[in-house]
Design a protein around this motif. Structure first.
Motif, PDB file in Angstrom:
ATOM      1  N   ALA A 147      11.467  51.220   0.462  1.00 63.19           N
ATOM      2  CA  ALA A 147      12.655  51.363  -0.388  1.00 63.19           C
ATOM      3  C   ALA A 147      12.376  52.451  -1.405  1.00 63.19           C
ATOM      4  O   ALA A 147      11.288  52.523  -1.971  1.00 63.19           O
ATOM      5  CB  ALA A 147      12.990  50.049  -1.094  1.00 63.19           C
ATOM      6  N   GLY A 148      13.334  53.304  -1.615  1.00 59.85           N
ATOM      7  CA  GLY A 148      13.186  54.382  -2.578  1.00 59.85           C
ATOM      8  C   GLY A 148      14.448  54.535  -3.408  1.00 59.85           C
ATOM      9  O   GLY A 148      15.505  54.018  -3.066  1.00 59.85           O
ATOM     10  N   GLU A 149      14.321  55.249  -4.488  1.00 55.32           N
ATOM     11  CA  GLU A 149      15.468  55.480  -5.362  1.00 55.32           C
ATOM     12  C   GLU A 149      15.294  56.806  -6.078  1.00 55.32           C
ATOM     13  O   GLU A 149      14.225  57.413  -6.032  1.00 55.32           O
ATOM     14  CB  GLU A 149      15.627  54.339  -6.366  1.00 55.32           C
ATOM     15  N   GLU A 150      16.346  57.247  -6.733  1.00 55.28           N
ATOM     16  CA  GLU A 150      16.340  58.538  -7.420  1.00 55.28           C
ATOM     17  C   GLU A 150      16.109  58.349  -8.916  1.00 55.28           C
ATOM     18  O   GLU A 150      16.652  59.069  -9.739  1.00 55.28           O
ATOM     19  CB  GLU A 150      17.678  59.251  -7.179  1.00 55.28           C
ATOM     20  N   SER A 151      15.269  57.389  -9.280  1.00 59.56           N
ATOM     21  CA  SER A 151      15.099  57.057 -10.693  1.00 59.56           C
ATOM     22  C   SER A 151      14.121  57.975 -11.400  1.00 59.56           C
ATOM     23  O   SER A 151      14.144  58.079 -12.627  1.00 59.56           O
ATOM     24  CB  SER A 151      14.616  55.612 -10.832  1.00 59.56           C
ATOM     25  N   GLY A 152      13.240  58.627 -10.676  1.00 61.38           N
ATOM     26  CA  GLY A 152      12.264  59.502 -11.312  1.00 61.38           C
ATOM     27  C   GLY A 152      11.840  60.604 -10.366  1.00 61.38           C
ATOM     28  O   GLY A 152      11.905  60.448  -9.148  1.00 61.38           O
ATOM     29  N   TYR A 153      11.376  61.719 -10.933  1.00 66.78           N
ATOM     30  CA  TYR A 153      11.007  62.872 -10.119  1.00 66.78           C
ATOM     31  C   TYR A 153       9.661  63.415 -10.559  1.00 66.78           C
ATOM     32  O   TYR A 153       9.238  63.257 -11.715  1.00 66.78           O
ATOM     33  CB  TYR A 153      12.075  63.966 -10.212  1.00 66.78           C
ATOM     34  N   HIS A 154       8.992  64.043  -9.590  1.00 64.92           N
ATOM     35  CA  HIS A 154       7.674  64.615  -9.850  1.00 64.92           C
ATOM     36  C   HIS A 154       7.590  65.934  -9.081  1.00 64.92           C
ATOM     37  O   HIS A 154       8.206  66.090  -8.034  1.00 64.92           O
ATOM     38  CB  HIS A 154       6.583  63.646  -9.388  1.00 64.92           C
ATOM     39  N   PHE A 155       6.815  66.876  -9.595  1.00 65.61           N
ATOM     40  CA  PHE A 155       6.718  68.175  -8.922  1.00 65.61           C
ATOM     41  C   PHE A 155       5.793  68.081  -7.707  1.00 65.61           C
ATOM     42  O   PHE A 155       4.931  67.207  -7.603  1.00 65.61           O
ATOM     43  CB  PHE A 155       6.201  69.242  -9.889  1.00 65.61           C
ATOM     44  N   THR A 156       5.984  68.997  -6.776  1.00 61.10           N
ATOM     45  CA  THR A 156       5.100  69.147  -5.622  1.00 61.10           C
ATOM     46  C   THR A 156       4.548  70.562  -5.614  1.00 61.10           C
ATOM     47  O   THR A 156       5.245  71.508  -5.985  1.00 61.10           O
ATOM     48  CB  THR A 156       5.829  68.864  -4.302  1.00 61.10           C
ATOM     49  N   SER A 208      18.796  67.728 -11.085  1.00 61.61           N
ATOM     50  CA  SER A 208      19.312  68.963 -11.651  1.00 61.61           C
ATOM     51  C   SER A 208      18.566  69.240 -12.957  1.00 61.61           C
ATOM     52  O   SER A 208      18.644  68.422 -13.882  1.00 61.61           O
ATOM     53  CB  SER A 208      20.813  68.839 -11.918  1.00 61.61           C
ATOM     54  N   PRO A 209      17.803  70.308 -13.053  1.00 60.97           N
ATOM     55  CA  PRO A 209      17.585  71.366 -12.061  1.00 60.97           C
ATOM     56  C   PRO A 209      16.656  70.902 -10.939  1.00 60.97           C
ATOM     57  O   PRO A 209      15.980  69.876 -11.046  1.00 60.97           O
ATOM     58  CB  PRO A 209      16.957  72.486 -12.880  1.00 60.97           C
ATOM     59  N   LEU A 210      16.605  71.711  -9.845  1.00 65.11           N
ATOM     60  CA  LEU A 210      15.770  71.374  -8.692  1.00 65.11           C
ATOM     61  C   LEU A 210      14.301  71.663  -8.950  1.00 65.11           C
ATOM     62  O   LEU A 210      13.431  71.050  -8.317  1.00 65.11           O
ATOM     63  CB  LEU A 210      16.222  72.164  -7.459  1.00 65.11           C
ATOM     64  N   TYR A 211      14.017  72.607  -9.862  1.00 62.31           N
ATOM     65  CA  TYR A 211      12.646  73.034 -10.116  1.00 62.31           C
ATOM     66  C   TYR A 211      12.282  72.755 -11.572  1.00 62.31           C
ATOM     67  O   TYR A 211      13.146  72.726 -12.455  1.00 62.31           O
ATOM     68  CB  TYR A 211      12.486  74.527  -9.827  1.00 62.31           C
ATOM     69  N   ASP A 212      10.977  72.543 -11.812  1.00 58.76           N
ATOM     70  CA  ASP A 212      10.528  72.337 -13.189  1.00 58.76           C
ATOM     71  C   ASP A 212      10.340  73.696 -13.872  1.00 58.76           C
ATOM     72  O   ASP A 212      10.630  74.751 -13.298  1.00 58.76           O
ATOM     73  CB  ASP A 212       9.252  71.501 -13.231  1.00 58.76           C
ATOM     74  N   SER A 213       9.826  73.676 -15.088  1.00 53.09           N
ATOM     75  CA  SER A 213       9.704  74.909 -15.867  1.00 53.09           C
ATOM     76  C   SER A 213       8.719  75.900 -15.260  1.00 53.09           C
ATOM     77  O   SER A 213       8.772  77.091 -15.560  1.00 53.09           O
ATOM     78  CB  SER A 213       9.265  74.566 -17.296  1.00 53.09           C
ATOM     79  N   GLU A 214       7.830  75.423 -14.398  1.00 52.51           N
ATOM     80  CA  GLU A 214       6.850  76.301 -13.760  1.00 52.51           C
ATOM     81  C   GLU A 214       7.278  76.731 -12.352  1.00 52.51           C
ATOM     82  O   GLU A 214       6.488  77.312 -11.607  1.00 52.51           O
ATOM     83  CB  GLU A 214       5.486  75.613 -13.702  1.00 52.51           C
ATOM     84  N   GLY A 215       8.514  76.429 -11.992  1.00 50.13           N
ATOM     85  CA  GLY A 215       9.035  76.864 -10.711  1.00 50.13           C
ATOM     86  C   GLY A 215       8.603  76.031  -9.531  1.00 50.13           C
ATOM     87  O   GLY A 215       8.661  76.503  -8.390  1.00 50.13           O
ATOM     88  N   GLN A 216       8.206  74.773  -9.767  1.00 49.33           N
ATOM     89  CA  GLN A 216       7.776  73.892  -8.679  1.00 49.33           C
ATOM     90  C   GLN A 216       8.882  72.899  -8.355  1.00 49.33           C
ATOM     91  O   GLN A 216       9.518  72.336  -9.255  1.00 49.33           O
ATOM     92  CB  GLN A 216       6.488  73.154  -9.079  1.00 49.33           C
ATOM     93  N   LEU A 217       9.108  72.698  -7.055  1.00 43.84           N
ATOM     94  CA  LEU A 217      10.181  71.831  -6.602  1.00 43.84           C
ATOM     95  C   LEU A 217       9.944  70.396  -7.053  1.00 43.84           C
ATOM     96  O   LEU A 217       8.828  69.882  -6.988  1.00 43.84           O
ATOM     97  CB  LEU A 217      10.275  71.877  -5.074  1.00 43.84           C
ATOM     98  N   LEU A 218      11.019  69.728  -7.494  1.00 45.01           N
ATOM     99  CA  LEU A 218      10.940  68.325  -7.906  1.00 45.01           C
ATOM    100  C   LEU A 218      11.358  67.433  -6.740  1.00 45.01           C
ATOM    101  O   LEU A 218      12.371  67.684  -6.082  1.00 45.01           O
ATOM    102  CB  LEU A 218      11.851  68.070  -9.112  1.00 45.01           C
ATOM    103  N   ILE A 219      10.565  66.402  -6.476  1.00 43.53           N
ATOM    104  CA  ILE A 219      10.868  65.421  -5.440  1.00 43.53           C
ATOM    105  C   ILE A 219      10.852  64.035  -6.060  1.00 43.53           C
ATOM    106  O   ILE A 219      10.397  63.848  -7.195  1.00 43.53           O
ATOM    107  CB  ILE A 219       9.860  65.498  -4.270  1.00 43.53           C
TER     108      ILE A 219
END
Length: 523
Positions: A142-151, A90-101
């Motif tokens: 194995a994955g986790e929700e510890s960090g996010y990056h834009f796509t 939260s939020p789903l998108y970064d400041s440039e409007g790109q989805l975070l995964i």
């Protein structure tokens, strides 16, 4: 057999073990299907569900994630909906409007195994041995929700309901802490389950052409789409069931009930906004005789209700895109990747085309003449993956699968109700209407001016229409089909079950060849 020594030279020999496992699974699938076909009193839909589900799982393994046409953009649509369901990030998108995964999922659309660190490559873009090696190395991980990056990938503008089932698979994988491949496969399997259940419901409900529905579902291109993240899976399942409901109400049920109207209304809300052109499939509702409704007022009211729901769903989900098609700005350009030496080109204007219908008719005629063979080639699976020539049926395989479908369609069961000539004509006109609208939409979206045929259309776009089209020519005969009293009966002689089993055998051979070809290809 000459491929086996080559497989032994790859790494620790895991590809050889995978080949043996795939062979064993396919053998068990063929054996199990043969036993089901021979089982006395079993319904065809009860055979359909386990067979199509199992075969789809094999396709999802041999043709790894994001290798299906346009699958990467559907992956992003499902990922976005999954993030909304889970409420993270939260939020789903970064400041440039790109989805975070999730950070660990960035390899999916920036795969380093391509040997080109300067360019981002989607993980399924190249169907080679290196992709199998990457899948073997990572596993479900194995994955986790510890960090996010834009796509940089962008989702398709469509109803979110088209991605509900793969998004549920993604959400389950994220809750279980699986890695990128685990996430992709869970989404694929949920999509496949959705199609299989709706396909089974269609086979169960339709009064005619049960074997034909089954046979179409065994086409390699359809199985690839059904076992992918593509929203084509959503469209195929709904269109098959819609066709079955319309045929049932037109030919079998004595009257139309409120439950039937509710079913058609729900299908209208789900199917219409995903791809607007397939809304014209509902023209098949005119197959239903007005006398089956309580009164003429009830008949007109049902038509008005379904039409209003269709229009409302389309406007709710697609109003901006629809306005761009109908009222394009002057000099509208679209990206046209397949036009030589041009990144973009001005496309046809729908209003101008309607002012000069003779030009439109000539373009449509040219399209059929020039592209008709390509549509047939890509509809059944002449080229799979990203429509690669070396990965598919080829011409002999196409003759094989189309020949089997032709036999299944021409020799319907004598126990089936007869389709009157007028209703056959309505089936054909419904399919023709969708096809024309599909070509016209591609003229305004992807075809540069002064091109004399429509671009951007592939054979897979016609798969949702295939069962209804086949009903225009569906026959009845006792010689080849052995269905009696609603049960599929024993496989004796050359019956429908033998044709379907032969189609299954063709898929098994194709899967083994595909696996060998991909295993021996390198970047």
């Amino acid at each position: 057999m000459s491929a086996l020594p080559l497989l032994r030279t790859i790494g620790d020999g895991f590809l050889l073990r995978w080949l043996l496992l795939l062979s064993a699974v396919l053998f068990l699938l063929l054996l199990g299907s043969l036993l089901l076909f021979r089982r006395k009193g079993i319904q065809l839909w009860q055979v359909y569900i386990p067979v199509v589900l199992s075969l789809g799982l094999c396709y999802s393994f041999v043709l790894p994630p994001l290798s299906a046409p346009d699958e990467v953009v559907h992956y992003i649509g499902a990922y976005e909906l999954s993030s909304r369901i889970l409420g993270r990030p939260s939020p789903l998108y970064d400041s440039e409007g790109q989805l975070l995964i999730r950070a660990e999922d960035t390899f999916i659309d920036d795969w380093q195994g391509d040997g080109d660190p300067d360019n981002a490559t989607v993980v399924g873009r190249h169907l080679t041995r290196e992709l199998y090696e990457e899948l073997h190395r990572r596993g479900f991980g194995a994955g986790e929700e510890s960090g996010y990056h834009f796509t940089l990938q962008l989702p398709v503008e469509t109803t979110r309901l088209a991605y509900l089932f793969p998004a549920l698979g993604f959400s389950a994988a994220r809750l279980l802490g699986l890695g990128g491949f685990g996430l992709l496969y869970f989404g694929r399997w949920m999509n496949l389950l959705f199609f299989t259940m709706l396909g089974g419901m269609a086979v169960r409900r339709t009064p005619v052409g049960r074997e034909l529905f089954f046979g179409v579902s065994l086409l390699p291109m359809l199985l690839e789409l059904a076992s992918s993240l593509s929203y084509d899976c959503f469209l195929l399942g709904l269109s098959f069931y819609l066709t079955a409901v319309m045929l049932d109400l037109a030919l079998s049920k004595p009257c139309v009930t409120g439950r039937d109207v509710l079913t058609l209304s729900l299908l209208a809300v789900l199917l219409s906004p995903c791809k607007i052109v397939y809304s014209l499939l509902f023209l098949g509702c005119f197959l239903i005789p007005p006398r089956k409704f309580r009164s003429k007022r009830h008949y007109l009211g049902c038509i008005l209700l379904i039409g209003t729901l269709m229009l409302g769903a389309i406007l709710w989900s697609n109003l901006p895109a629809l306005l761009r098609y109908v009222f394009p700005a002057a000099g509208t350009t679209h990206s046209v990747d397949w036009v030589e030496n041009a990144a973009s080109a001005e496309t046809y204007d729908l209003q101008e085309l309607l002012k000069t219908p003779i030009i439109l008719l000539k373009i449509l005629r040219n399209t059929v003449q020039i592209q008709g063979g390509y549509y047939l080639y890509t509809m059944a699976g002449g080229a799979l993956g990203h429509l690669e020539e070396g990965l598919g049926l080829g011409l002999p395989g196409l003759w094989f699968f189309y020949g089997l479908l032709l036999l299944l369609n021409l020799f319907g069961s004598a126990a089936e109700p007869r389709i009157p000539l007028f209703r056959r004509l309505l089936c054909f006109l419904s399919v023709l209407s969708v096809s024309v609208l599909l070509l016209v939409s591609m003229l305004t979206a992807y075809t540069p001016l002064r091109t004399d045929y429509a671009l951007g259309v592939q054979g897979r776009y016609f798969l949702p229409l295939l069962p209804l089209f086949a009903m225009s020519f569906h026959g009845r005969g006792e010689a080849l089909l052995l269905q009696r009293g609603g049960s599929f009966g024993r496989m004796q002689g050359f019956g429908a079950s033998a044709l379907l089993f032969t189609e299954l055998l063709g898929n098994a051979v194709l899967l083994l060849l595909l696996f060998l070809r991909i295993s021996l290809r390198t970047l």
